[in-house]
Write a protein that holds these residues in place. Structure first.
Motif, mmCIF file in Angstrom:
data_model
loop_
_atom_site.group_PDB
_atom_site.id
_atom_site.type_symbol
_atom_site.label_atom_id
_atom_site.label_comp_id
_atom_site.label_asym_id
_atom_site.label_seq_id
_atom_site.Cartn_x
_atom_site.Cartn_y
_atom_site.Cartn_z
ATOM 1 N N GLN A 11 -59.344 -4.270 11.284
ATOM 2 C CA GLN A 11 -59.391 -2.959 10.635
ATOM 3 C C GLN A 11 -60.215 -1.976 11.463
ATOM 4 O O GLN A 11 -61.263 -2.320 12.019
ATOM 5 N N GLY A 12 -59.734 -0.765 11.531
ATOM 6 C CA GLY A 12 -60.418 0.281 12.269
ATOM 7 C C GLY A 12 -60.181 0.225 13.768
ATOM 8 O O GLY A 12 -60.730 1.043 14.513
ATOM 9 N N LYS A 13 -59.350 -0.722 14.230
ATOM 10 C CA LYS A 13 -59.101 -0.894 15.659
ATOM 11 C C LYS A 13 -57.777 -0.242 16.069
ATOM 12 O O LYS A 13 -56.966 0.155 15.234
ATOM 13 N N ASN A 14 -57.597 -0.135 17.371
ATOM 14 C CA ASN A 14 -56.322 0.324 17.940
ATOM 15 C C ASN A 14 -55.394 -0.889 18.011
ATOM 16 O O ASN A 14 -55.450 -1.689 18.938
ATOM 17 N N VAL A 15 -54.533 -1.043 16.993
ATOM 18 C CA VAL A 15 -53.747 -2.269 16.826
ATOM 19 C C VAL A 15 -52.389 -2.135 17.516
ATOM 20 O O VAL A 15 -51.638 -1.178 17.287
ATOM 21 N N ASN A 16 -52.093 -3.121 18.356
ATOM 22 C CA ASN A 16 -50.813 -3.184 19.066
ATOM 23 C C ASN A 16 -50.202 -4.569 18.886
ATOM 24 O O ASN A 16 -50.920 -5.571 18.832
ATOM 25 N N PHE A 17 -48.885 -4.607 18.804
ATOM 26 C CA PHE A 17 -48.159 -5.865 18.736
ATOM 27 C C PHE A 17 -47.310 -6.027 19.989
ATOM 28 O O PHE A 17 -46.795 -5.047 20.537
ATOM 29 N N LEU A 18 -47.163 -7.274 20.415
ATOM 30 C CA LEU A 18 -46.221 -7.632 21.465
ATOM 31 C C LEU A 18 -45.317 -8.696 20.861
ATOM 32 O O LEU A 18 -45.748 -9.829 20.633
ATOM 33 N N ILE A 19 -44.084 -8.315 20.575
ATOM 34 C CA ILE A 19 -43.186 -9.175 19.808
ATOM 35 C C ILE A 19 -41.965 -9.545 20.647
ATOM 36 O O ILE A 19 -41.325 -8.681 21.254
ATOM 37 N N GLU A 296 -52.786 1.423 26.374
ATOM 38 C CA GLU A 296 -53.261 1.060 25.033
ATOM 39 C C GLU A 296 -54.279 -0.075 25.107
ATOM 40 O O GLU A 296 -55.258 -0.095 24.356
ATOM 41 N N LEU A 297 -54.063 -1.025 26.015
ATOM 42 C CA LEU A 297 -54.976 -2.164 26.130
ATOM 43 C C LEU A 297 -56.285 -1.786 26.808
ATOM 44 O O LEU A 297 -57.256 -2.545 26.742
ATOM 45 N N ASP A 301 -61.997 -0.759 21.619
ATOM 46 C CA ASP A 301 -61.691 -1.412 20.341
ATOM 47 C C ASP A 301 -60.189 -1.607 20.139
ATOM 48 O O ASP A 301 -59.638 -1.281 19.082
ATOM 49 N N SER A 302 -59.529 -2.134 21.162
ATOM 50 C CA SER A 302 -58.092 -2.400 21.065
ATOM 51 C C SER A 302 -57.836 -3.845 20.669
ATOM 52 O O SER A 302 -58.593 -4.755 21.013
ATOM 53 N N VAL A 303 -56.736 -4.030 19.946
ATOM 54 C CA VAL A 303 -56.302 -5.359 19.530
ATOM 55 C C VAL A 303 -54.848 -5.528 19.948
ATOM 56 O O VAL A 303 -54.034 -4.618 19.759
ATOM 57 N N LEU A 304 -54.528 -6.678 20.527
ATOM 58 C CA LEU A 304 -53.145 -7.020 20.841
ATOM 59 C C LEU A 304 -52.801 -8.304 20.093
ATOM 60 O O LEU A 304 -53.463 -9.330 20.265
ATOM 61 N N VAL A 325 -60.385 -6.469 31.956
ATOM 62 C CA VAL A 325 -61.443 -5.536 32.379
ATOM 63 C C VAL A 325 -61.992 -4.753 31.193
ATOM 64 O O VAL A 325 -63.062 -4.156 31.289
ATOM 65 N N ASN A 326 -61.239 -4.731 30.080
ATOM 66 C CA ASN A 326 -61.707 -4.040 28.886
ATOM 67 C C ASN A 326 -62.497 -5.022 28.012
ATOM 68 O O ASN A 326 -61.918 -5.872 27.339
ATOM 69 N N PRO A 327 -63.819 -4.929 27.997
ATOM 70 C CA PRO A 327 -64.633 -5.885 27.222
ATOM 71 C C PRO A 327 -64.463 -5.714 25.719
ATOM 72 O O PRO A 327 -64.880 -6.583 24.948
ATOM 73 N N LYS A 328 -63.868 -4.592 25.293
ATOM 74 C CA LYS A 328 -63.685 -4.317 23.868
ATOM 75 C C LYS A 328 -62.294 -4.722 23.373
ATOM 76 O O LYS A 328 -61.923 -4.401 22.249
ATOM 77 N N LEU A 329 -61.528 -5.409 24.225
ATOM 78 C CA LEU A 329 -60.180 -5.837 23.847
ATOM 79 C C LEU A 329 -60.222 -7.224 23.210
ATOM 80 O O LEU A 329 -60.937 -8.112 23.671
#
Length: 389
Positions: A11-19, A296-297, A301-304, A325-329
């Protein structure tokens, strides 16, 4: 991990799906050929098959997979359709529960070129008028896709006030193309009445008719195309018999197979051969979508969330690997079973730290595996306390 904990984490994150194709299993077969213990991709890229045989393989590929990807009607008795609808409704609820200071957008990057998401979007939109479903297209009588159309923030304000509220947006980004796309003077047009798809279906029907006629007048029967899924994917079929089948079909339908293959090469989809789009317009769009995934990644605060995807596409694999390289991913990979998990781990390698988490992460009380199927993905967004598959 239970659903409540998962929702708190994303919740509150940049949410992405890879389907990937695993999501559509049950409606569209997987590429795995049990009778040969290899994938269809291996057949199309093998040096054991000549050019003529491979042209026939593309005809079979069209009949087994492509033709089934144009899905327009919801089937209330089909489990895959039900799970797709449940998933989209879960995403809407998830976004509606986000605070006004949080992003109300989810990106679905998919390698599938079927129309299941579009069909579900159309179905649920009637009851979710304040949700924006975005496939990247704009237009009325004619719709055209552009990556510029994804960078939108849609707001709503009531008639009696001027306060603007961002409404939930679900972006659909079809990296490997779609059966609804065509090149219209350098622009990607989206239409259910796709002339390329319709022409291929017409040519395929003519080949099928010739196979019927051949079987009517000879004792050496060819496999009926209506039985391809069972006969080729599931029953015992050795490669010598398959090669003979392909050679005979080409000999009996040479002109039609050649015409079919020539037309098929204009279909805007990435084939199992891993060869990318021949058309420059689609190729450019493909790389633009890859850049969007990479961008996006890289955001804070990104989520995949990866589901039904094997990472066979080297470009997507490399983007995800570079994202370390993104420690917040945070990456959640939902693997169907331990074998799928092992295959994905080999491809991704060691990304280091806690950047990646494989789900399901535990077993049932009796010691059996919890399958990482579509029901499990939906469970994570349901908000229930106990895992239920």
């Amino acid at each position: 991990m239970n659903s409540d904990q998962f929702l708190k984490d994303v919740q509150g994150k940049n949410v992405n799906f890879l389907i990937g194709s695993g999501a559509s299993f049950g409606v569209i077969p997987t590429l795995w050929i049990k009778s040969l213990n290899k994938s269809f991709e291996e057949l199309l890229t093998s040096n054991d098959y000549d050019k003529k045989q491979k042209k026939v393989l593309f005809f079979i590929w069209f009949e087994l997979w492509i033709r089934k990807t144009k899905i327009l009607e919801f089937d209330s008795e089909d489990e895959t359709h039900i799970q797709y609808e449940r998933f989209v409704n879960n995403l809407i609820n998830f976004l509606n529960n986000e605070g006004f200071d949080k992003p109300k957008r989810i990106n679905i990057f998919t390698s599938n070129y079927d129309t299941l998401f579009e069909m579900i979007f159309d179905k649920v939109s009637k009851d979710n008028r304040l949700t924006y479903f975005n496939d990247g297209s704009r237009g009325f009588f004619k719709k055209y896709i552009s990556t510029e159309n994804y960078h939108l923030k849609v707001s709503h304000s009531g008639m009696s006030d001027s306060f603007q509220r961002e409404i939930p947006t679900i972006n659909l980004l079809k990296i490997h193309g779609s059966v609804t796309w065509s090149n219209n003077h350098g622009l990607i047009e989206v239409s259910l009445e796709n002339k390329i798809f319709e022409k291929l279906s017409e040519l395929s029907n003519e080949i099928i008719e010739d196979i019927h006629l051949f079987n009517d007048f000879t004792d050496d029967k060819l496999i009926e195309p209506s039985e391809y899924e069972d006969a080729i994917l599931n029953k015992q079929l050795n490669e010598e018999n398959l090669k003979q089948e392909l050679t005979t079909i080409y000999a009996e339908c040479t002109d039609k197979i050649d015409s079919f293959f020539e037309y098929y090469e204009t279909l805007p989809v990435v084939n199992p051969t891993k060869q990318k789009f021949k058309d420059t317009v689609f190729q450019q769009h493909y790389y633009q979508l890859l850049r969007m995934l990479s961008f996006e990644l890289e955001k804070p605060d990104s989520v995949l969330i990866v589901f039904g995807f094997s990472f066979a596409d080297e470009h997507i694999l490399e983007i995800v690997r570079r994202s370390i390289v993104n420690p917040k991913l945070k990456i959640y990979v939902i693997a169907f079973d331990n074998n799928a998990k092992s295959d994905i781990e080999k491809r991704l390698g060691n990304l280091g730290g806690n950047i990646i988490e494989y789900l399901p992460s535990k077993k049932m009380p009796d010691g059996s595996e919890i399958k990482g199927n579509f029901s499990y993905l939906n469970y994570l967004f349901d908000g229930r306390e106990e895992e239920n598959n």
